[in-house]
Design a protein around this motif. Structure first.
Motif, PDB file in Angstrom:
ATOM      1  N   GLY A 127       0.417  -1.151   0.049  1.00 37.25           N
ATOM      2  CA  GLY A 127      -0.052   0.124   0.649  1.00 37.25           C
ATOM      3  C   GLY A 127       1.261   1.343  -0.188  1.00 37.25           C
ATOM      4  N   ALA A 128       1.897   1.010   0.225  1.00 33.99           N
ATOM      5  CA  ALA A 128       3.200   1.975   0.220  1.00 33.99           C
ATOM      6  C   ALA A 128       2.397   2.897  -1.192  1.00 33.99           C
ATOM      7  N   TRP A 129       2.680   4.167  -1.436  1.00 39.19           N
ATOM      8  CA  TRP A 129       2.264   5.216  -2.225  1.00 39.19           C
ATOM      9  C   TRP A 129       3.649   5.336  -3.702  1.00 39.19           C
ATOM     10  N   ASP A 130       4.307   5.219  -2.871  1.00 36.81           N
ATOM     11  CA  ASP A 130       6.145   5.795  -3.240  1.00 36.81           C
ATOM     12  C   ASP A 130       6.544   4.878  -2.441  1.00 36.81           C
ATOM     13  N   TYR A 131       8.597   4.953  -4.003  1.00 38.69           N
ATOM     14  CA  TYR A 131       9.057   4.093  -2.887  1.00 38.69           C
ATOM     15  C   TYR A 131      10.385   5.310  -2.813  1.00 38.69           C
ATOM     16  N   LEU A 132      11.334   5.520  -2.012  1.00 36.43           N
ATOM     17  CA  LEU A 132      12.512   6.565  -2.021  1.00 36.43           C
ATOM     18  C   LEU A 132      13.880   6.006  -2.013  1.00 36.43           C
ATOM     19  N   PRO A 133      14.638   6.560  -2.771  1.00 34.06           N
ATOM     20  CA  PRO A 133      15.603   5.449  -2.028  1.00 34.06           C
ATOM     21  C   PRO A 133      16.534   6.856  -1.714  1.00 34.06           C
ATOM     22  N   LYS A 134      17.144   6.095  -0.553  1.00 39.58           N
ATOM     23  CA  LYS A 134      18.620   7.330  -0.096  1.00 39.58           C
ATOM     24  C   LYS A 134      19.810   7.247  -1.417  1.00 39.58           C
ATOM     25  N   PRO A 135      20.277   8.190  -1.027  1.00 39.27           N
ATOM     26  CA  PRO A 135      19.873   9.585  -0.962  1.00 39.27           C
ATOM     27  C   PRO A 135      18.919   9.971  -2.072  1.00 39.27           C
ATOM     28  N   PHE A 136      18.404  11.599  -1.102  1.00 37.34           N
ATOM     29  CA  PHE A 136      17.854  12.213  -2.130  1.00 37.34           C
ATOM     30  C   PHE A 136      17.751  13.652  -2.378  1.00 37.34           C
TER      31      PHE A 136
END
Length: 166
Positions: A127-136
């Protein structure tokens, strides 16, 4: 024929819209009403994200431990939750699932310093809305939160219209 965003063709009939204002921008009063929770055991990242978002006018809460985050989502409703996938105590997946069980309207973005196709698929399926890899970058964060804020705004407007029709 003019640009589709030329002032003469802009829609300004939504509540809170002002003539000449960019229809895609989020009004300051709406930003201030959006509650964002940032959960990451890395203090520097947590505080950097908060600094960027607070300067943009958002209401931000910071938590560094998974157990505290679970308690916070039980006590309060957050519109947007940024959560680190890998933390001690409770994982980001635990927080994602709990947050959505308690408030299906929450937008949860999973962040990770160890991105993989498997973990991204697992997070999105949960159910995650998005997936954000670090670093950003700060810009990437601002664009992502801007998109999420628009989704929150549309959801609120839809709920208000349904209430008016009921």
């Amino acid at each position: 024929m003019g640009s589709p965003l030329a002032p003469s063709t802009r829609r300004t009939d939504r509540p809170g819209d002002q003539p000449g204002r960019d229809p895609l921008s989020i009004p300051p009063e709406v930003k201030a009403s959006i509650r964002i929770l940032i959960v990451d055991d890395e203090r520097t990242l947590r505080e950097s994200c908060a600094s960027v978002l607070q300067m943009d006018g958002f209401h931000v809460t910071l938590i560094g431990r998974g157990e505290e985050a679970l308690e916070a989502v039980r006590r309060r409703k957050f519109d947007i939750i940024l959560v680190d996938l890998y933390m001690s105590q409770s994982s980001g997946m635990d927080i994602l699932r709990s947050a959505l069980e308690l408030n299906a309207d929450s937008i949860v973005v999973v962040m990770t310093g160890n991105p993989s196709v498997t973990s991204s698929i697992e997070a999105l399926r949960a159910g995650a809305w998005d997936y954000l890899p670090k670093p950003f970058s700060a810009t990437h964060l601002q664009v992502l939160i801007g998109r999420a804020s628009h989704a929150v705004m549309v959801s609120r407007e839809t709920r208000e219209l349904k209430e008016q029709l009921a």
